[in-house]
Design an enzyme around this catalytic site. Structure first.
Site, mmCIF file in Angstrom:
data_model
loop_
_atom_site.group_PDB
_atom_site.id
_atom_site.type_symbol
_atom_site.label_atom_id
_atom_site.label_comp_id
_atom_site.label_asym_id
_atom_site.label_seq_id
_atom_site.Cartn_x
_atom_site.Cartn_y
_atom_site.Cartn_z
ATOM 1 C CB CYS A 160 0.387 1.578 -4.111
ATOM 2 S SG CYS A 160 0.702 0.001 -4.888
ATOM 3 C CB CYS A 201 2.777 -1.640 -7.646
ATOM 4 S SG CYS A 201 2.002 -1.116 -6.115
ATOM 5 C CB CYS A 204 -1.009 -0.005 1.144
ATOM 6 S SG CYS A 204 -0.331 0.106 2.799
#
Length: 134
Positions: free
Chosen positions: A85, A89, A11
């Site tokens: 996120c 990522c 996250c």
């Protein structure tokens, strides 16, 4: 013995959702699955309300520290579960990704965080069943 499967929970701040998810996975799978967590912009500490919510059910995440998301962490994981996120990522071919839409516990009271905690548990149980043989 083959390497045990590993799950990386990601996250933004690695202070609430991903820490609770890693705590649940460790609690439910023991040492049969490696649970890791990281954040694209890690906080200074784990959310104290998330720690309290997990403590209520007997899971201690007080020793957890927010960690920065690295390419190595993603490459070393079998499953990467993201929680809001977005594009931060890194994506690698051949990795399994899931994105869980979860409220961010930051700034929320214990009641709200309990709901998030319980939602995370039901979601953690799914990859658990897929990664572990009967």
């Amino acid at each position: 013995m083959a390497d045990k499967p590993s799950v990386l929970f990601v996250c933004v701040h690695n202070a609430g959702r991903s820490q609770m998810a890693a705590g649940w996975l460790t609690h439910l799978a023991g040492d049969r699955i490696e649970a890791r967590s990281a954040g694209s912009a890690p906080a200074d500490q784990v959310n104290p309300v998330a720690i309290e919510a997990m403590h209520e059910i007997g899971i201690d995440i007080t020793a957890a520290q927010p960690k920065v998301l690295t390419v190595d962490a993603v490459e070393a994981s079998d499953v990467v579960i993201t929680m809001g996120c977005g594009d931060a990522c890194p994506i690698f071919p051949g990795k399994r990704y899931e994105d869980w839409k979860l409220d961010d516990p930051a700034g929320q009271d214990i009641e709200a965080v309990r709901k998030i905690r319980d939602d995370i548990r039901s979601r953690v149980e799914q990859p658990l069943g897929e990664l572990l043989p009967d």
